[in-house]
Design an enzyme around this catalytic site. Structure first.
Site, PDB file in Angstrom:
ATOM      1  NE  ARG A  56      20.721  -8.223   4.523  1.00  0.00           N
ATOM      2  CZ  ARG A  56      20.673  -6.906   4.335  1.00  0.00           C
ATOM      3  NH1 ARG A  56      19.535  -6.290   4.308  1.00  0.00           N
ATOM      4  NH2 ARG A  56      21.770  -6.200   4.156  1.00  0.00           N
ATOM      5  CB  THR A  57      24.361 -12.393   8.718  1.00  0.00           C
ATOM      6  OG1 THR A  57      24.184 -12.475   7.304  1.00  0.00           O
ATOM      7  CG2 THR A  57      24.852 -13.736   9.232  1.00  0.00           C
ATOM      8  CE  LYS A  85      43.057  -2.437  27.283  1.00  0.00           C
ATOM      9  NZ  LYS A  85      42.814  -3.111  28.573  1.00  0.00           N
ATOM     10  NE  ARG A 106      29.224 -11.765   7.860  1.00  0.00           N
ATOM     11  CZ  ARG A 106      28.204 -11.271   7.154  1.00  0.00           C
ATOM     12  NH1 ARG A 106      28.100  -9.976   6.943  1.00  0.00           N
ATOM     13  NH2 ARG A 106      27.288 -12.065   6.663  1.00  0.00           N
ATOM     14  CG  HIS A 134      27.148 -16.355   4.274  1.00  0.00           C
ATOM     15  ND1 HIS A 134      26.605 -16.685   5.497  1.00  0.00           N
ATOM     16  CD2 HIS A 134      26.793 -15.049   4.051  1.00  0.00           C
ATOM     17  CE1 HIS A 134      25.956 -15.628   5.974  1.00  0.00           C
ATOM     18  NE2 HIS A 134      26.061 -14.632   5.127  1.00  0.00           N
TER      19      HIS A 134
HETATM   20  C1  NCD Z   1      26.037 -11.377   2.114  1.00  0.00           C
HETATM   21  C2  NCD Z   1      27.410 -11.585   2.721  1.00  0.00           C
HETATM   22  O1  NCD Z   1      27.731 -10.977   3.751  1.00  0.00           O
HETATM   23  O2  NCD Z   1      28.110 -12.389   2.159  1.00  0.00           O
HETATM   24  N1  NCD Z   1      25.124 -10.752   2.940  1.00  0.00           N
HETATM   25  C3  NCD Z   1      24.436 -11.500   3.854  1.00  0.00           C
HETATM   26  O3  NCD Z   1      24.995 -12.165   4.680  1.00  0.00           O
HETATM   27  N2  NCD Z   1      23.103 -11.486   3.767  1.00  0.00           N
HETATM   28  C4  NCD Z   1      26.049 -10.857   0.742  1.00  0.00           C
HETATM   29  C5  NCD Z   1      26.882  -9.671   0.376  1.00  0.00           C
HETATM   30  O4  NCD Z   1      27.502  -9.035   1.210  1.00  0.00           O
HETATM   31  O5  NCD Z   1      26.879  -9.381  -0.821  1.00  0.00           O
END
Ligand code: NCD
Length: 305
Positions: A56-57, A85, A106, A134
């Protein structure tokens, strides 16, 4: 207001910034629904750099970039990059910074996004750094609550699940407190939210926060559930035990408010019984869709377009 700013923690945003983003996300949503073209990012390249799994993100950021008329440069894996490498993270980020106007990152390491922001000249958005923060998930969560309930202030919001390890919950607790919600923290014993964070939020916002270890949702207007964050446990067996003992089932929903909404950042594993997906309470798939207009709003603001 946010032009050129790094968005690393929810603490980087003032309440007025978030209020503005809620408005702009609503405008983006209206534009999307009417099929209007928004070419605000023409000629701009935005990088998505995900070192941890994401559906999703990552994809909602990529949709947001494309719907705004921008181009996406995706760092897909260490395996297919020069990190294989032996190139280090800092050099890799410096390179990507040279190819793009905004970096969305991320990484499993807490503090990695702040580190990236220190190295890069262009703004950096944190799409999740380990168990820490987040912030863009919180923005879409606040957008969803405000849209579905018409307000955030005064609502009874329960945060349910692995509050010790979930970055979504850490950011959201702060965001909800900023908007004066009444917050109940519900987690299995041993998976409580860090006391330091609860104290910080109480002190900063005078927030009304209760803590429980049993799942009682009878007073809740919003129940926000998250999965047990197995990958952040030292012992996977403990994670499994917690997962099994802590589930939202039809029984848990007996006697809840008629207009309760159930939210979840997703992915869900087993913490919500599948039959709940078809009830009027389940709003998490709609919530995930609202990530697109909110991320459009954020990108547009950070790039000042
Ligand atoms: C979450 C995350 O990655 O922290 N997912 C997201 O970004 N929608 C929640 C999770 O992984 O539980």
């Amino acid at each position: 207001m946010l032009r050129g700013k790094d968005i690393i923690s929810i603490r980087d945003l003032e309440k007025s910034d978030i209020e503005f983003l809620l408005k702009r996300a609503d405008e983006m949503n209206v534009a999307l629904a009417s099929g209007k073209r928004l070419d605000l990012l023409q000629g701009k390249i935005i990088a998505t750099i995900f070192f941890e799994p994401s559906t999703r993100t990552k994809m909602s950021f990529q949709s947001a970039i494309k719907l705004l008329g921008g181009q996406n440069l995706n760092f897909s894996s260490i395996e297919s990059s020069s990190m294989k490498k032996g190139e280090n993270l800092a050099d890799t980020l410096r390179m990507i910074d040279g190819y793009s106007s905004l970096l969305i990152i991320r990484h499993a390491l807490e503090g990695s996004a702040r580190y990236a922001a220190e190295i890069c000249e262009h703004p950096v958005i944190n799409a999740g750094d380990g168990g820490n923060q987040h912030p863009t998930q919180t923005l879409l969560d606040l957008f969803t609550i405000n849209k579905m309930k018409g307000r955030i202030r005064g609502l009874n919001v329960s945060l349910v699940g692995d509050l010790k390890h979930a970055r979504t919950m850490r950011s959201l607790l702060y965001g909800l407190a900023m908007f004066n919600a009444n917050i109940t923290l519900i987690s299995p014993p041993g998976l409580e939210m860090s006391k330091k964070i609860v104290d910080e939020v109480r002190e900063r916002f005078g927030a009304n926060i209760m803590e429980h270890t049993t799942m009682d949702l009878s007073d809740a207007d919003v129940a926000y559930i998250c999965r047990i964050q197995k990958e952040r446990f030292a012992d996977p067996y403990e994670a499994e035990m917690a997962q099994r003992s802590f589930r939202v089932t039809k029984d848990v929903l007996k006697g809840v408010k008629d207009d309760l909404i159930l939210l979840h950042p997703l992915p869900k594993v087993d913490e919500i019984a599948p039959e709940i997906d078809n009830t009027k309470y389940a709003k998490y798939f709609e919530q995930a869709k609202l990530g697109v207009p909110m991320r459009m709003a954020l990108i547009a603001e950070v790039l000042g377009v």
